[in-house]
Write an enzyme that holds these catalytic residues in place. Sequence first.
Site, PDB file in Angstrom:
ATOM      1  NE  ARG A 228      -4.345  -1.248   0.165  1.00  0.00           N
ATOM      2  CZ  ARG A 228      -4.564  -2.249  -0.698  1.00  0.00           C
ATOM      3  NH1 ARG A 228      -3.670  -2.529  -1.616  1.00  0.00           N
ATOM      4  NH2 ARG A 228      -5.679  -2.959  -0.654  1.00  0.00           N
ATOM      5  CG  HIS A 276      -3.666  -0.503  -6.691  1.00  0.00           C
ATOM      6  ND1 HIS A 276      -4.052   0.111  -5.524  1.00  0.00           N
ATOM      7  CD2 HIS A 276      -3.780  -1.835  -6.443  1.00  0.00           C
ATOM      8  CE1 HIS A 276      -4.385  -0.802  -4.614  1.00  0.00           C
ATOM      9  NE2 HIS A 276      -4.229  -1.993  -5.164  1.00  0.00           N
TER      10      HIS A 276
HETATM   11  P1  NDP Z   1      -1.732 -11.309   4.945  1.00  0.00           P
HETATM   12  O1  NDP Z   1      -2.657 -10.754   5.949  1.00  0.00           O
HETATM   13  O2  NDP Z   1      -1.861 -12.740   4.542  1.00  0.00           O
HETATM   14  O3  NDP Z   1      -0.231 -11.074   5.389  1.00  0.00           O
HETATM   15  C1  NDP Z   1       0.203  -9.862   5.923  1.00  0.00           C
HETATM   16  C2  NDP Z   1       1.656 -10.006   6.344  1.00  0.00           C
HETATM   17  O4  NDP Z   1       2.092  -8.747   6.859  1.00  0.00           O
HETATM   18  C3  NDP Z   1       1.846 -11.024   7.478  1.00  0.00           C
HETATM   19  O5  NDP Z   1       3.047 -11.724   7.321  1.00  0.00           O
HETATM   20  C4  NDP Z   1       1.915 -10.127   8.711  1.00  0.00           C
HETATM   21  O6  NDP Z   1       2.632 -10.668   9.801  1.00  0.00           O
HETATM   22  C5  NDP Z   1       2.652  -8.941   8.153  1.00  0.00           C
HETATM   23  N1  NDP Z   1       2.436  -7.774   9.005  1.00  0.00           N
HETATM   24  C6  NDP Z   1       1.276  -7.122   9.285  1.00  0.00           C
HETATM   25  N2  NDP Z   1       1.501  -6.120  10.153  1.00  0.00           N
HETATM   26  C7  NDP Z   1       2.818  -6.130  10.430  1.00  0.00           C
HETATM   27  C8  NDP Z   1       3.640  -5.364  11.266  1.00  0.00           C
HETATM   28  N3  NDP Z   1       3.161  -4.361  12.000  1.00  0.00           N
HETATM   29  N4  NDP Z   1       4.955  -5.672  11.321  1.00  0.00           N
HETATM   30  C9  NDP Z   1       5.452  -6.675  10.590  1.00  0.00           C
HETATM   31  N5  NDP Z   1       4.726  -7.458   9.756  1.00  0.00           N
HETATM   32  C10 NDP Z   1       3.419  -7.188   9.694  1.00  0.00           C
HETATM   33  O7  NDP Z   1      -1.901 -10.373   3.656  1.00  0.00           O
HETATM   34  P2  NDP Z   1      -1.639 -10.740   2.127  1.00  0.00           P
HETATM   35  O8  NDP Z   1      -0.317 -11.364   2.000  1.00  0.00           O
HETATM   36  O9  NDP Z   1      -2.820 -11.453   1.568  1.00  0.00           O
HETATM   37  O10 NDP Z   1      -1.655  -9.273   1.468  1.00  0.00           O
HETATM   38  C11 NDP Z   1      -0.709  -8.302   1.853  1.00  0.00           C
HETATM   39  C12 NDP Z   1      -1.098  -6.933   1.316  1.00  0.00           C
HETATM   40  O11 NDP Z   1      -0.853  -6.845  -0.079  1.00  0.00           O
HETATM   41  C13 NDP Z   1      -2.571  -6.563   1.421  1.00  0.00           C
HETATM   42  O12 NDP Z   1      -2.925  -6.170   2.727  1.00  0.00           O
HETATM   43  C14 NDP Z   1      -2.681  -5.413   0.439  1.00  0.00           C
HETATM   44  O13 NDP Z   1      -2.381  -4.192   1.074  1.00  0.00           O
HETATM   45  C15 NDP Z   1      -1.603  -5.734  -0.584  1.00  0.00           C
HETATM   46  N6  NDP Z   1      -2.178  -6.094  -1.878  1.00  0.00           N
HETATM   47  C16 NDP Z   1      -1.884  -5.295  -2.963  1.00  0.00           C
HETATM   48  C17 NDP Z   1      -2.365  -5.607  -4.190  1.00  0.00           C
HETATM   49  C18 NDP Z   1      -1.989  -4.813  -5.372  1.00  0.00           C
HETATM   50  O14 NDP Z   1      -2.578  -4.984  -6.438  1.00  0.00           O
HETATM   51  N7  NDP Z   1      -0.975  -3.954  -5.279  1.00  0.00           N
HETATM   52  C19 NDP Z   1      -3.242  -6.764  -4.416  1.00  0.00           C
HETATM   53  C20 NDP Z   1      -3.473  -7.536  -3.218  1.00  0.00           C
HETATM   54  C21 NDP Z   1      -2.953  -7.196  -2.002  1.00  0.00           C
HETATM   55  P3  NDP Z   1       2.136 -12.000  10.545  1.00  0.00           P
HETATM   56  O15 NDP Z   1       2.392 -13.120   9.552  1.00  0.00           O
HETATM   57  O16 NDP Z   1       2.995 -12.084  11.738  1.00  0.00           O
HETATM   58  O17 NDP Z   1       0.666 -11.815  10.834  1.00  0.00           O
HETATM   59  C1  OXD Z   2      -6.123  -5.829  -2.906  1.00  0.00           C
HETATM   60  C2  OXD Z   2      -5.765  -4.888  -3.918  1.00  0.00           C
HETATM   61  O1  OXD Z   2      -5.956  -5.521  -1.736  1.00  0.00           O
HETATM   62  O2  OXD Z   2      -6.203  -5.068  -5.067  1.00  0.00           O
HETATM   63  O3  OXD Z   2      -6.583  -6.930  -3.252  1.00  0.00           O
HETATM   64  O4  OXD Z   2      -5.029  -3.937  -3.677  1.00  0.00           O
END
Ligand code: NDP
Ligand code: OXD
Length: 313
Positions: A228, A276
């Site tokens: 993000r 995006h």
């Molecule tokens: P998940 O919820 O499966 O994983 C999130 C990861 O981030 C976990 O490993 C989590 O740690 C870690 N995390 C969260 N908060 C912290 C913190 N404060 N410090 C350290 N690590 C942290 O999410 P996804 O993998 O499914 O997706 C990740 C992000 O990708 C989405 O939230 C979205 O913002 C972005 N995204 C972007 C897209 C795009 O088109 N650009 C499309 C889809 C998603 P832990 O494992 O310990 O919980």
């Molecule tokens: C998502 C994205 O969060 O598209 O899936 O950014």
Amino acid sequence: MARPPTLLFISSDDDPVAWRANLAAAMPGLEMRVWPETGDPAEIDAALVWRHPPGVLRRFPNLKLIVNIGAGVDYVLADPDLPPGVPVARIVDDMLTQAMTQYVVLHVLALHRRMPEIAAAQRAARWRYFHPPAASETRVGLLGLGRLGQDAAAMLARFGFPLRGWSRTPKTLPGIECRAGLDGLPGFLAGCDILVALLPQTPATENLMDAARFAQLPRGAAFVNAGRGRLVVETDLLAALDSGQLRHATLDVFLEEPLPPEHPFWRHPKVTVTPHNAAAADPRGAAEQVAANLRRVLAGQAPFNAVDPARGY
Ligand code: NDP
Ligand code: OXD
């Protein structure tokens, strides 16, 4: 006669026709209404939303489920008037995961093979030779080891990159040097020649990548942000690029989207902008789980892939 289960679709970025067709196949009898044509608000059981207008979800007294059309729920949780007690679920889907892994592999390989510098040399009709580097020379770090980070890491491992990952809670993952928490962040960053951000936007991750953190990367590192925009202090990123601390940034997400035409990222020689579109929820892959979650909440069960609003993801 009992009324049919009813879902309200709110998104101006997603195709209601495709969602309707795929939801009808996944849940025959489902009634889908498209915002702002809600009909009787008391009939709405679930809302399927992407960037919904804040406050509107309070209008549905029998709402039992909010599904975010995507993996990152920051847009939903930013609504200060969410109906209390209604679970929020996100899309966790193989099509979306595969798309993100394609994006990460595409850009990590491009950065590893110096494609931005080679493309710039071509524009100047200059033969600039870069010896093909070994994968073992490029350490790739993933900020975020969730569904998307782990899948991308598994694919990157096939190329032979030394991998490290950072998460909130400690993890042990084969082939990945894992660090956790803010205490583990400086040591993690110090070993990333290419850093890929796949974190959710939460109060704890906003502005995480600032001048001090870019300075903790090895000089000349490259940065990919597919998480993000708010993970990054954009002015600090520009300063790190201009000083040579970073050699390139590939950015899919921004503080303001669409990225305004006057934004310096558009014309910066060391920035690649993508709109995006790293990955998106596709109804062909995701309608089934939306239907399954609606069935669950109608049966009084908790939905799958629910997020924790207090944690922010
Ligand atoms: P998940 O919820 O499966 O994983 C999130 C990861 O981030 C976990 O490993 C989590 O740690 C870690 N995390 C969260 N908060 C912290 C913190 N404060 N410090 C350290 N690590 C942290 O999410 P996804 O993998 O499914 O997706 C990740 C992000 O990708 C989405 O939230 C979205 O913002 C972005 N995204 C972007 C897209 C795009 O088109 N650009 C499309 C889809 C998603 P832990 O494992 O310990 O919980
Ligand atoms: C998502 C994205 O969060 O598209 O899936 O950014």
